[in-house]
Each structure stands twice: as C-alpha cells, then as structure tokens.
Design an enzyme around this catalytic site. Sequence first.
Site, mmCIF file in Angstrom:
data_model
loop_
_atom_site.group_PDB
_atom_site.id
_atom_site.type_symbol
_atom_site.label_atom_id
_atom_site.label_comp_id
_atom_site.label_asym_id
_atom_site.label_seq_id
_atom_site.Cartn_x
_atom_site.Cartn_y
_atom_site.Cartn_z
ATOM 1 N N GLY A 1 0.860 -1.177 0.000
ATOM 2 C CA GLY A 1 0.000 0.000 0.000
ATOM 3 C C GLY A 1 0.895 1.225 0.000
ATOM 4 N N GLY B 1 -0.407 4.619 -0.299
ATOM 5 C CA GLY B 1 -1.181 5.840 -0.094
ATOM 6 C C GLY B 1 -0.545 6.649 1.030
ATOM 7 N N GLY B 2 -1.357 7.401 1.750
ATOM 8 C CA GLY B 2 -0.847 8.279 2.809
ATOM 9 C C GLY B 2 -0.025 7.552 3.856
ATOM 10 N N LEU B 3 -0.546 6.418 4.374
ATOM 11 C CA LEU B 3 0.168 5.689 5.424
ATOM 12 C C LEU B 3 1.423 5.021 4.880
ATOM 13 C CD1 LEU B 3 -2.546 3.970 7.658
ATOM 14 C CD2 LEU B 3 -1.052 5.887 8.241
ATOM 15 N N LYS C 1 -8.643 -2.044 11.462
ATOM 16 C CA LYS C 1 -9.572 -1.366 12.359
ATOM 17 C C LYS C 1 -10.743 -2.242 12.786
ATOM 18 C CE LYS C 1 -8.798 3.191 10.302
ATOM 19 N NZ LYS C 1 -9.465 4.284 9.605
ATOM 20 N N ALA D 1 -8.120 6.107 1.288
ATOM 21 C CA ALA D 1 -8.613 4.808 1.770
ATOM 22 C C ALA D 1 -9.042 4.907 3.232
ATOM 23 C CB ALA D 1 -7.538 3.743 1.598
ATOM 24 N N THR D 2 -8.251 5.609 4.039
ATOM 25 C CA THR D 2 -8.578 5.766 5.464
ATOM 26 C C THR D 2 -9.908 6.490 5.639
ATOM 27 O OG1 THR D 2 -6.217 5.829 5.992
ATOM 28 C CG2 THR D 2 -7.723 6.668 7.659
ATOM 29 N N GLU E 1 -12.774 4.263 4.783
ATOM 30 C CA GLU E 1 -13.033 3.317 5.872
ATOM 31 C C GLU E 1 -13.812 3.996 7.000
ATOM 32 O OE1 GLU E 1 -10.325 0.124 7.095
ATOM 33 O OE2 GLU E 1 -8.825 1.077 5.804
ATOM 34 N N HIS F 1 -18.198 3.585 8.548
ATOM 35 C CA HIS F 1 -18.708 3.431 9.922
ATOM 36 C C HIS F 1 -19.923 4.317 10.207
ATOM 37 C CE1 HIS F 1 -15.587 0.856 11.727
ATOM 38 N NE2 HIS F 1 -14.719 1.512 10.993
#
EC number: 2.6.1.121
Length: 330
Positions: A13, A15-17, A123, A189-190, A193, A197
């Site tokens: 992955g 992306g940002g993370l 998560k 993506a975060t 996610e 919720h």
Amino acid sequence: MKSNSAIKVGVLGFGGLGQAAARILTPKQEMIWVGAADLKGYAYCETGLDPDQAIATYYQQGSIGYLDPEGTLSNYSIQELIENSAIDGYFLALPNLPNTFMADVAKQFIASGWQGVLVDALKRTSAVEQLLTLQPELEAAGITYLTGCGATPGLLTAAAVVAAQSYAEIHQVKITFGVGIANWEAYRATIREDIAHLPGFDVEKAKAMSDAEVEAFLDQTNGILTLENMEHADDIMLELAGICPRDRVMVGGVVDTRNPKKPLSTNVQVTGRTFEGKISTHTFTLGDETSMAANVCGPAFGYLKAGMALRDRGIYGLFTAAEIMPKFVH
C-alpha cells in the site's frame, strides 16, 4: 550507513500511510525500507529505496511501479514482490476494503511459502475475526503476524492493557480519537473506511464511492466526520487479552478532513474498581502535535521489531497489539 543486519522492510500500500511509513524508516538504523507495492506495480532494492523519489514517482505517474530503475508494473504486484525479493517483514498499510482484503492478503503470503513477520493497522472487529481463523495456517507456514498495531487499535489498546492493571475489575474502556488532515485525498482509503462506519453506510457502499462523491459528502459535513460506537477491533483485542468483555469497549472520534489541527485530543479512558472498592479512571492522552501517521506507523514498526524477536525464538502464528509489547526502533 545501515548495517547488513538491519531488518529489511516492505510496505504494502503506498497511499498516505504507506508513504509516511517510508519516511519514518529513512533515519532508522535497525530497519531499512527495501520494497513497496501498490495496485499497479511494485519497487524493490535490497540496499534501500529513496522515499522522495518513490513518492514523487507515485504522484506524477500513479504507481511506484514506474520508479526507475527499481520499479516493475504489474497487476499482481503483491505476489510478484513477495516472489522477487528478500524481505524480512512487511507493514500492510492497505485499505481493508472490501472487509476480507487483509485475510486474503495473509492467504497470499501463506500460499507463497514466504516466512517472516507481518504487521497490520486493521480497524474492524470482523476483519480481525477473519484473521483469527487463519491462526493455525500462519503458524504452520512459519509466519509471525501481529494485527491491530496502529494507533487505535494498537497504541491506545496496549495503553489500556497496562492501565487496567490498577483495577480488580474493568467497567469501561473508552477510546476517543481526534484526527486532523489538511487534505482528505492524501488518505483516501482511510477516509473511506471512516465513512463506512457512519449511519447509512457500510464497507461496500464506501468502497463504491467515487472521489467526487466523497468530496460532495464531505461538503455536506463541512469536512467533519463524527464517529460513534464504531466496529473497532480494540474490543475483540481487549477481550482476547482478558481485560474485559468486548461490550465494555467503546470507540469513537472526530476526523477533520480540511484542517491539520486535531479537532480534539486523542485519549483512552480506563474505568474500573480497585481491590479497595474504589471506582477510578486512568486517562492516557496523546500529544496533539503527533500526527495520525506518527501514531500509526511508529507503533506498527515497534510491533514489527517485536515480531522479529518472537520469530527468532521460533514463535509463529497470530498475535494482537494487546498481547505483545512493541520494541523501540532505533
């Protein structure tokens, strides 16, 4: 110089993370970032990748696979990176969309014959439950897998385990997070996610949203996402660790997608009864200056180092961040 004995780390992955993970590893002596994969390609260099070049390539061309000369374009990037590299441990900085994705990736590692340490920042409770069913297969494959090793679950869950020791009985664990990011697109993506919720949404619906639809939804909320009673794996992790039943664990928070300043301070409150019969609450608060990336990637690599120590002792299988103490990566 990095020593030859530095742990060779891959990041799945980008992306940002994933990008933050690459930057966090750069000054480390005990770990070296050698590989990464995204949807369209992967990059590998056994002496280490340059995060500035990798991130620039990703933004300009849409995949780390275009990185010259270390990149390779592929529709099977994870599988090919596993097969064509010598990597000791991976941080799975992947979006868990759909909800079976992380378990599917774990199965890829099992099927490949690779042996090493895997760490994720999952998560959802249901996603961790899927991984739990793979415990015998991971152990048989010689893989040490630590799950839920981000901020929450992860750092705050582990803090709750330590805080719980003051009490004879735990009445409630309440985790409240504040996240501030200047631009939601850095953490697409975060944010999806998190949207999953919210009332009226689920994982499938959030995954199917286009960037324009996410943008329009954030316009309606002024960029603020308020999350309550989330399906967060802190509950199953604390239950498995014997701290309290999962229904006593509550997770929620506020995400500001347009402002790097946290809307509130991230904290965990552990309320219980002492052996003298007193009711009390411990609160552990994270510094507002620490970013989501610092609080997710830092613990993930601390747990990766702990996983390597377990593996060196012949201990394989699935563990959670509530069972193992992370080690500091120098």
